[in-house]
Scaffold this motif. Structure first.
Motif, PDB file in Angstrom:
ATOM      1  N   ALA A  47      51.373 -41.519 -14.165  1.00  9.95           N
ATOM      2  CA  ALA A  47      52.541 -42.481 -14.357  1.00  9.95           C
ATOM      3  C   ALA A  47      52.500 -43.586 -15.128  1.00  9.95           C
ATOM      4  CB  ALA A  47      52.811 -43.004 -12.571  1.00  9.95           C
ATOM      5  N   THR A  48      53.520 -43.610 -16.007  1.00 10.77           N
ATOM      6  CA  THR A  48      53.371 -44.686 -17.138  1.00 10.77           C
ATOM      7  C   THR A  48      54.698 -45.592 -16.963  1.00 10.77           C
ATOM      8  OG1 THR A  48      54.307 -43.221 -18.624  1.00 10.77           O
ATOM      9  CG2 THR A  48      51.916 -43.272 -18.666  1.00 10.77           C
ATOM     10  N   ASP A  49      55.460 -45.115 -16.166  1.00  9.51           N
ATOM     11  CA  ASP A  49      56.864 -45.665 -16.209  1.00  9.51           C
ATOM     12  C   ASP A  49      57.535 -45.324 -14.709  1.00  9.51           C
ATOM     13  OD1 ASP A  49      58.031 -43.455 -16.620  1.00  9.51           O
ATOM     14  OD2 ASP A  49      58.609 -43.730 -18.474  1.00  9.51           O
ATOM     15  N   LEU A  50      58.665 -46.218 -14.366  1.00  9.56           N
ATOM     16  CA  LEU A  50      59.547 -45.886 -13.228  1.00  9.56           C
ATOM     17  C   LEU A  50      60.037 -44.198 -13.227  1.00  9.56           C
ATOM     18  CD1 LEU A  50      61.191 -49.057 -12.779  1.00  9.56           C
ATOM     19  CD2 LEU A  50      59.265 -48.339 -11.655  1.00  9.56           C
ATOM     20  N   ALA A  51      60.116 -43.633 -14.447  1.00  7.83           N
ATOM     21  CA  ALA A  51      60.563 -42.372 -14.146  1.00  7.83           C
ATOM     22  C   ALA A  51      59.579 -41.510 -13.824  1.00  7.83           C
ATOM     23  CB  ALA A  51      61.531 -42.031 -15.550  1.00  7.83           C
ATOM     24  N   SER A  52      58.373 -41.637 -14.313  1.00  3.42           N
ATOM     25  CA  SER A  52      57.324 -40.751 -14.143  1.00  3.42           C
ATOM     26  C   SER A  52      56.523 -41.020 -12.783  1.00  3.42           C
ATOM     27  CB  SER A  52      56.267 -40.825 -15.054  1.00  3.42           C
ATOM     28  OG  SER A  52      55.639 -41.968 -15.286  1.00  3.42           O
ATOM     29  N   LEU A  53      56.813 -42.170 -12.293  1.00  5.17           N
ATOM     30  CA  LEU A  53      55.811 -42.684 -11.015  1.00  5.17           C
ATOM     31  C   LEU A  53      56.467 -41.517  -9.798  1.00  5.17           C
ATOM     32  CD1 LEU A  53      54.229 -44.790  -9.568  1.00  5.17           C
ATOM     33  CD2 LEU A  53      56.245 -45.950  -9.187  1.00  5.17           C
ATOM     34  N   PRO A  54      57.580 -41.111  -9.496  1.00  2.00           N
ATOM     35  CA  PRO A  54      57.878 -40.247  -8.338  1.00  2.00           C
ATOM     36  C   PRO A  54      57.382 -38.830  -8.462  1.00  2.00           C
ATOM     37  CG  PRO A  54      59.870 -40.808  -9.456  1.00  2.00           C
ATOM     38  CD  PRO A  54      58.726 -41.705 -10.188  1.00  2.00           C
ATOM     39  N   GLU A  55      57.220 -38.449  -9.765  1.00  2.00           N
ATOM     40  CA  GLU A  55      56.765 -37.053  -9.964  1.00  2.00           C
ATOM     41  C   GLU A  55      55.610 -36.610  -9.242  1.00  2.00           C
ATOM     42  OE1 GLU A  55      58.623 -34.795 -11.635  1.00  2.00           O
ATOM     43  OE2 GLU A  55      60.164 -36.079 -12.084  1.00  2.00           O
ATOM     44  N   PRO A  56      55.745 -35.549  -8.329  1.00  2.00           N
ATOM     45  CA  PRO A  56      54.551 -34.999  -7.570  1.00  2.00           C
ATOM     46  C   PRO A  56      53.725 -33.987  -8.719  1.00  2.00           C
ATOM     47  CG  PRO A  56      56.390 -33.673  -7.148  1.00  2.00           C
ATOM     48  CD  PRO A  56      56.891 -34.821  -8.056  1.00  2.00           C
ATOM     49  N   ASN A  57      52.303 -33.984  -8.211  1.00  2.00           N
ATOM     50  CA  ASN A  57      51.721 -32.794  -8.866  1.00  2.00           C
ATOM     51  C   ASN A  57      52.326 -31.511  -8.424  1.00  2.00           C
ATOM     52  OD1 ASN A  57      50.080 -35.185  -9.672  1.00  2.00           O
ATOM     53  ND2 ASN A  57      48.583 -34.839  -7.773  1.00  2.00           N
ATOM     54  N   SER A  58      52.042 -30.683  -9.327  1.00  2.00           N
ATOM     55  CA  SER A  58      52.537 -29.240  -9.219  1.00  2.00           C
ATOM     56  C   SER A  58      51.494 -28.305  -9.515  1.00  2.00           C
ATOM     57  CB  SER A  58      53.743 -28.946 -10.178  1.00  2.00           C
ATOM     58  OG  SER A  58      53.314 -29.144 -11.464  1.00  2.00           O
ATOM     59  N   GLY A  59      51.636 -27.008  -8.976  1.00  2.00           N
ATOM     60  CA  GLY A  59      50.507 -26.107  -9.318  1.00  2.00           C
ATOM     61  C   GLY A  59      51.167 -24.574  -9.178  1.00  2.00           C
TER      62      GLY A  59
END
Length: 527
Positions: free
Chosen positions: A255-267
């Protein structure tokens, strides 16, 4: 082998044959050494009598009276004792001794349990691909290194095998220079019968950069590969090999900004199958020098396991080949040629980035101070209408950096003249590894990559952007021949501190040594 005495010079000449060469040795005879080593025939009784009389007449020797063998040869003050007749009879007629023979009681026992011993322990630097050459797709960002995202990596590798070398167990750990991108490898191989089989576990951690909404986000990919393998050799040159397993990729976005903060981990989890036919009848008379032909043809099938988004299939297919020929010109001076290609199709394809070389040492940032790029061209973006699952490299194409072109199909053609300077022109053993393996190389590389069917094959174009105004771009047809990009140049190779290092300078085919070359520093043999 033949040996003879050469005339009045008393020299021994010896001719030996080693391969296609005949070597003549001449040795000077040492007369005194030969006299000391010569063994004369034993003199007869008559000649012994004459020799004794001659020595006595010259006053050089006094003959001692001969002592009968049955009498005591030592002088003492006691009289000689009478011999015991019982002991004489036992000596003259010895009775056979009943001794047990060891081999008469020997038996065959099963080789259990297995006796293991250390096979090798290696600690050093290594940039080779350990588990798989297919990486998770990263959205068109780079540079790309199939081993790890570091220019140089250290490795510790240990192996053990039983006495008969039927069972081998090995393990390794590769540590990157940033102490983050590490690899673990464990292998078990059973070679008892003609059909060989083995098991492998491979774990890879890489720090990568993802592209989204025209923004680059740092992240990490953790891959675990569980694989079984079977190999059946038809003869010394031909074999059929099958690898199958399960691969699990976990993607962690920082997470580097507000756009990437809610992105969950994926597999994602994939079932893998790799089938290949290998032919290899080459000989290796010197480092990086071969004689003969070798090739392999392979097929990959990957299927995503688990929940799949609607509208996206789960299948990935890839067909490829790699053929190499080596032709001797003079002694160790050879010409080496290679043709390779990969063709991917299915719901989730493979993307190949064309350009650069394998095991390229990449030190420093990708972007230079003048706005140009050192290792990877990010301006050549992948096709947005394609669904890619994995990525790999199409190399070698010297004269260009990575991503000179990309697509789900790629092909390369390589030609090299390899001249080991000292071992070719000097007919004497060379102990120094750097001098013995020093080679000069002249190369020509052709390559192309495209999307879709064969009808879409065309020479790629290169897009240039104005560093001061990114909205302005110019697309120019890349230099080459026909549908192929082309490059040429020269290089040197040798062994330094136990590692075979390569340095190349390549120019694109847009003139005769026009402009500045691109320099490549790498490690490894062959192409």
């Amino acid at each position: 082998m033949e040996t003879r005495e050469a005339g009045e010079n008393h020299q021994v000449s010896e001719v030996t044959r080693q391969g296609d060469d005949k070597i003549l040795y001449k040795l000077k005879i040492d007369e005194n050494a030969l006299k000391r080593r010569n063994v004369s025939a034993r003199a007869t009784t008559y000649m012994k009598d004459l020799m004794e009389k001659s020595v006595i007449g010259a006053g050089e020797q006094i003959i001692q009276p001969q002592v009968p063998q049955q009498e005591d040869i030592f002088q003492h003050e006691f009289k000689n004792e009478k011999k015991d007749s019982a002991q004489l009879a036992a000596l003259n007629n010895p009775e056979p001794v009943n001794e047990s023979i060891v081999l008469s009681t020997a038996r065959l026992y099963p080789y259990k349990p297995l006796k293991f011993a250390t096979d090798y322990i290696i600690a050093g630097f290594n940039n080779n691909v350990l588990g798989t050459k297919y990486q998770i797709y990263q959205g068109g960002s780079g540079p790309i290194q199939l081993s790890s995202n570091n220019g140089l990596n250290g490795i510790i590798n240990l192996g053990t095998a039983d006495i008969m070398e039927d069972v081998k167990i090995s393990g390794g750990f590769r540590l990157s220079t940033n102490l983050k991108d590490n690899d673990w490898l464990f292998q078990f191989t059973n070679l008892r019968r003609r059909l060989d089989w083995g098991l492998m576990y491979y774990r890879n951690v890489q720090t990568v950069t993802f592209t989204g909404n025209n923004t680059y986000y740092p992240g990490k990919v953790l891959s675990n590969l569980y694989q079984g393998s079977v190999s059946y050799p038809f003869d010394e040159a031909r074999s059929l090999r099958l690898n199958f397993g399960v691969r699990r990729d976990n993607i962690v976005l920082s997470a580097t900004d507000l756009a990437s903060l809610p992105e969950p981990n994926s597999g994602k989890t994939y079932g893998l199958m790799h089938l290949e036919y290998v032919y290899d009848n080459t000989l290796n008379p010197a480092q990086n020098i071969w004689d003969g032909i070798r090739y392999k043809v392979y097929l990959d099938y990957n299927s995503q396991i688990g929940k799949i988004p609607e509208g996206i299939g789960s299948k990935t297919y890839n067909f490829g080949f790699d053929a190499r020929a080596y032709y001797p010109i003079y002694r160790n001076f050879i010409w080496a040629g290679r043709v390779a290609g990969d063709f991917s199709w299915g719901n989730q394809k493979l993307i190949y980035y064309l350009g650069g070389i394998d095991n390229w040492f990449m030190f420093g940032s990708n972007q230079k101070s003048d706005g140009t790029y050192r290792y990877f061209n990010p301006n050549n973006t992948p096709a947005p209408d394609q669904n890619y699952a994995f990525q790999s490299l199409a190399v070698n194409l010297r004269g260009f950096i990575q991503n000179a072109a990309n697509g789900n199909n790629a092909s390369v053609i390589n030609s090299e003249f390899r001249l080991p300077v000292f071992t070719t022109f000097f007919n004497k053993p060379i102990n120094n590894a750097f001098i013995r393996n020093f080679q000069l190389i002249q190369f020509v590389d052709l390559g192309t990559a495209w999307n879709g069917k064969y009808s879409s094959l065309a020479r790629p174009s290169i897009t240039y952007y104005d560093p001061n105004n990114p909205t302005v771009s110019v697309k120019i047809k890349a230099p080459g021949v026909g549908p192929f990009l082309g490059g040429y140049g020269f290089g040197v190779r040798s062994t330094l501190l136990g590692y075979f290092l390569k340095f190349d300078a390549g120019w694109p085919m847009n003139g005769f040594f026009r402009g500045k070359p691109i320099y490549y520093f790498s490690m490894g043999v062959d192409f």
